[in-house]
Motif scaffolding. Structure first.
Motif, PDB file in Angstrom:
ATOM      1  N   PHE A  29       0.849  -1.194   0.000  1.00 13.12           N
ATOM      2  CA  PHE A  29       0.000   0.000   0.000  1.00 13.12           C
ATOM      3  C   PHE A  29       0.885   1.245   0.000  1.00 13.12           C
ATOM      4  N   LYS A  30       0.510   2.227  -0.802  1.00 11.89           N
ATOM      5  CA  LYS A  30       1.149   3.536  -0.786  1.00 11.89           C
ATOM      6  C   LYS A  30       0.071   4.597  -0.948  1.00 11.89           C
ATOM      7  N   GLY A  31       0.316   5.776  -0.376  1.00 11.43           N
ATOM      8  CA  GLY A  31      -0.656   6.840  -0.561  1.00 11.43           C
ATOM      9  C   GLY A  31      -0.502   7.932   0.468  1.00 11.43           C
ATOM     10  N   LEU A  32      -1.447   8.868   0.449  1.00 14.12           N
ATOM     11  CA  LEU A  32      -1.438  10.008   1.354  1.00 14.12           C
ATOM     12  C   LEU A  32      -2.858  10.237   1.843  1.00 14.12           C
ATOM     13  N   ILE A  33      -3.018  10.328   3.187  1.00  7.64           N
ATOM     14  CA  ILE A  33      -4.315  10.612   3.787  1.00  7.64           C
ATOM     15  C   ILE A  33      -4.308  12.048   4.301  1.00  7.64           C
ATOM     16  N   THR A  34      -5.288  12.850   3.863  1.00  5.91           N
ATOM     17  CA  THR A  34      -5.381  14.243   4.300  1.00  5.91           C
ATOM     18  C   THR A  34      -6.823  14.566   4.675  1.00  5.91           C
ATOM     19  N   GLY A  35      -6.991  15.735   5.355  1.00  4.35           N
ATOM     20  CA  GLY A  35      -8.322  16.198   5.718  1.00  4.35           C
ATOM     21  C   GLY A  35      -8.684  15.859   7.144  1.00  4.35           C
ATOM     22  N   ARG A  36      -9.927  16.118   7.484  1.00  7.20           N
ATOM     23  CA  ARG A  36     -10.456  15.775   8.806  1.00  7.20           C
ATOM     24  C   ARG A  36     -11.062  14.379   8.757  1.00  7.20           C
ATOM     25  N   LEU A  37     -11.218  13.741   9.907  1.00  7.31           N
ATOM     26  CA  LEU A  37     -11.782  12.395   9.943  1.00  7.31           C
ATOM     27  C   LEU A  37     -13.180  12.375   9.329  1.00  7.31           C
ATOM     28  N   SER A  38     -13.919  13.452   9.503  1.00  8.77           N
ATOM     29  CA  SER A  38     -15.272  13.519   8.944  1.00  8.77           C
ATOM     30  C   SER A  38     -15.275  13.749   7.441  1.00  8.77           C
ATOM     31  N   SER A  39     -14.126  14.118   6.868  1.00  9.64           N
ATOM     32  CA  SER A  39     -14.036  14.363   5.418  1.00  9.64           C
ATOM     33  C   SER A  39     -12.613  14.042   4.944  1.00  9.64           C
ATOM     34  N   LEU A  40     -12.298  12.771   4.935  1.00 10.96           N
ATOM     35  CA  LEU A  40     -10.947  12.324   4.602  1.00 10.96           C
ATOM     36  C   LEU A  40     -10.753  12.209   3.097  1.00 10.96           C
ATOM     37  N   ARG A  41      -9.516  12.459   2.674  1.00 14.08           N
ATOM     38  CA  ARG A  41      -9.121  12.257   1.282  1.00 14.08           C
ATOM     39  C   ARG A  41      -7.966  11.258   1.249  1.00 14.08           C
ATOM     40  N   PHE A  42      -8.140  10.228   0.432  1.00 11.44           N
ATOM     41  CA  PHE A  42      -7.084   9.241   0.203  1.00 11.44           C
ATOM     42  C   PHE A  42      -6.524   9.518  -1.189  1.00 11.44           C
ATOM     43  N   GLN A  43      -5.332  10.095  -1.238  1.00 11.61           N
ATOM     44  CA  GLN A  43      -4.769  10.558  -2.502  1.00 11.61           C
ATOM     45  C   GLN A  43      -3.633   9.644  -2.974  1.00 11.61           C
ATOM     46  N   LYS A  44      -3.582   9.486  -4.292  1.00 16.07           N
ATOM     47  CA  LYS A  44      -2.525   8.691  -4.936  1.00 16.07           C
ATOM     48  C   LYS A  44      -2.385   7.325  -4.262  1.00 16.07           C
ATOM     49  N   MET A  45      -3.522   6.714  -3.978  1.00 17.20           N
ATOM     50  CA  MET A  45      -3.511   5.402  -3.331  1.00 17.20           C
ATOM     51  C   MET A  45      -3.121   4.339  -4.352  1.00 17.20           C
ATOM     52  N   GLU A  46      -2.198   3.495  -3.972  1.00 18.24           N
ATOM     53  CA  GLU A  46      -1.724   2.423  -4.851  1.00 18.24           C
ATOM     54  C   GLU A  46      -1.679   1.126  -4.056  1.00 18.24           C
ATOM     55  N   ILE A  47      -2.380   0.111  -4.565  1.00 18.47           N
ATOM     56  CA  ILE A  47      -2.393  -1.209  -3.934  1.00 18.47           C
ATOM     57  C   ILE A  47      -1.929  -2.226  -4.970  1.00 18.47           C
ATOM     58  N   LYS A  48      -0.949  -3.034  -4.600  1.00 18.35           N
ATOM     59  CA  LYS A  48      -0.451  -4.089  -5.485  1.00 18.35           C
ATOM     60  C   LYS A  48      -0.587  -5.432  -4.775  1.00 18.35           C
ATOM     61  N   TYR A  49      -0.916  -6.459  -5.588  1.00 21.38           N
ATOM     62  CA  TYR A  49      -1.037  -7.801  -5.016  1.00 21.38           C
ATOM     63  C   TYR A  49      -0.719  -8.816  -6.104  1.00 21.38           C
ATOM     64  N   GLY A  50      -0.016  -9.872  -5.723  1.00 22.92           N
ATOM     65  CA  GLY A  50       0.305 -10.908  -6.691  1.00 22.92           C
ATOM     66  C   GLY A  50       1.242 -10.395  -7.776  1.00 22.92           C
ATOM     67  N   ASN A  51       1.136 -11.013  -8.946  1.00 29.33           N
ATOM     68  CA  ASN A  51       2.028 -10.650 -10.046  1.00 29.33           C
ATOM     69  C   ASN A  51       1.551  -9.443 -10.833  1.00 29.33           C
TER      70      ASN A  51
END
Length: 375
Positions: A117-139
């Protein structure tokens, strides 16, 4: 219940409104199977902000690592309204073995794969932004997305908007994951190989129990656009849906390894539902603007019927210049051999023009019939 807790914690309080705390080590075991082999962090707190230089969490086969986490607020009183007034900035870099999450998803206990997992979490808990999220699994599995979630911490009332920049997967990764989850060999149909790497790009929006998915699927045999509404109930175990699927020049013959079949273009709408432990049931309405068979392109073919996980019951209408025909009946797939039971009304058909025979040029036929075929 938590057992085998071992901790080494240090506190340094500089003033009444500032603090330096360190967790040098923390390990514990939870009865459902969650094992924390080590947890380390350091926290600097002041009247305006909390700074966490790092968080390092380790499980038997996983590492969750965060650096330079910052929480900002206007005053200490804002901490009483943490969800709405405290702003987050948290970069994420993690490697997680799915088996370490078996406490949350018991079926993961036999899964050997590791996700990053890679990424950046910003904002308030009530309005969160997950930016440039990258998930890799397997090949080959990859998810690259941005996600906004408004309404936390109540997940059931949170509104989700996500931009899926790329979601890709390949036959082998899907087979391996399902085999490990079920502890049984699992093979997808050979035709799936023809799809190659499947890629999806689009948007997702709505509440967790009421989602709209809009996007485009790209494969080696053609592209498919989707616009689908999904509604969940009974703790997400029951599903109702309403969706439209479109494609142009999809290479159906290549997908099925059938030289008689060529490309197909269609616009399909389906409305249906699936209750817990039951099969999909619904109605389907489709217009096939073109389907190629035996070197001839049939146009204006329409489907109108229903399905229930056992087969299809409905009508198929051909309104091509060389064939005007109407089928009505059902296909039953519950028997050892499929049963095709339908009536047929052919107002006009030119077999030579359809390239079904090289004889009788210019001749046309019309007839009515009923058939019941097994196999």
């Amino acid at each position: 219940k938590v057992k085998n807790i071992n901790a080494d914690v240090a506190f340094n309080i500089f003033k009444k409104d500032s603090m330096d705390a360190r967790i040098l080590s923390l390990s514990a075991e939870e009865q459902s199977g969650l094992i924390l082999t080590n947890f380390k962090t350091r926290i600097f707190a002041s009247a305006k902000a909390i700074k966490i230089p790092f968080v390092d969490l380790r499980m038997p086969n996983s590492r969750v690592h965060l650096e330079d986490i910052r929480l900002r607020y206007d005053s200490l009183a804002d901490l009483k309204h943490f969800n709405n007034r405290v702003k987050w900035n948290a970069p994420i870099t993690s490697t997680v073995a799915l088996s370490d999450l078996r406490a949350f998803v018991p079926d993961f206990k036999n899964v050997k794969g590791v996700a990053t997992f890679k990424g950046l979490i910003t904002g308030r808990l009530s309005s969160l932004r997950f930016q440039k999220m990258e998930i890799k699994y397997g090949n080959h599995f990859l998810l690259n997305a941005d996600l906004d979630v408004n309404g936390l911490p109540n997940l059931s009332e949170a509104f989700i908007y996500g931009q899926i920049k790329e979601l890709r997967c390949e036959k082998g990764d899907v087979q391996d994951l399902i085999s490990e989850l079920t502890q049984k060999p699992f093979l997808l149909p050979n035709e799936v190989t023809q799809l190659g790497m499947v890629r999806y790009k689009g948007n997702i929006s709505g509440f967790l129990n009421n989602l709209v998915l809009y996007g485009n699927i790209n494969t080696n045999v053609g592209d498919i656009s989707t616009d689908i509404l999904l509604k969940f109930a009974n703790d997400l175990r029951d599903l109702t849906y309403n969706g439209t699927i479109k494609t142009q020049n999809f290479r159906l013959g290549k997908l099925l390894s059938n030289k008689q079949l060529g490309n197909v273009s269609f616009n399909l709408n389906t409305i249906g539902f699936k209750k817990e432990n039951t099969k999909l049931q619904g109605v389907i309405k489709a217009k096939v603007s073109e389907i190629q068979f035996n070197g001839y392109a049939y146009r204006d073919v329409q489907f109108n019927g229903k399905y229930d996980g056992k087969g299809y019951d409905g009508a198929i209408d051909f309104q091509d210049q060389n064939v005007d025909a109407h089928f009505i009946g059902k296909i039953d797939l519950t028997q050892k051999l499929p049963v095709y039971d339908f009536g047929l009304k052919v107002n006009n058909i030119n077999l030579n023009a359809l390239k079904l025979t090289d004889k009788y040029p210019g001749a046309t036929l019309s007839f009515n019939g009923k058939t019941n075929i097994v196999g």
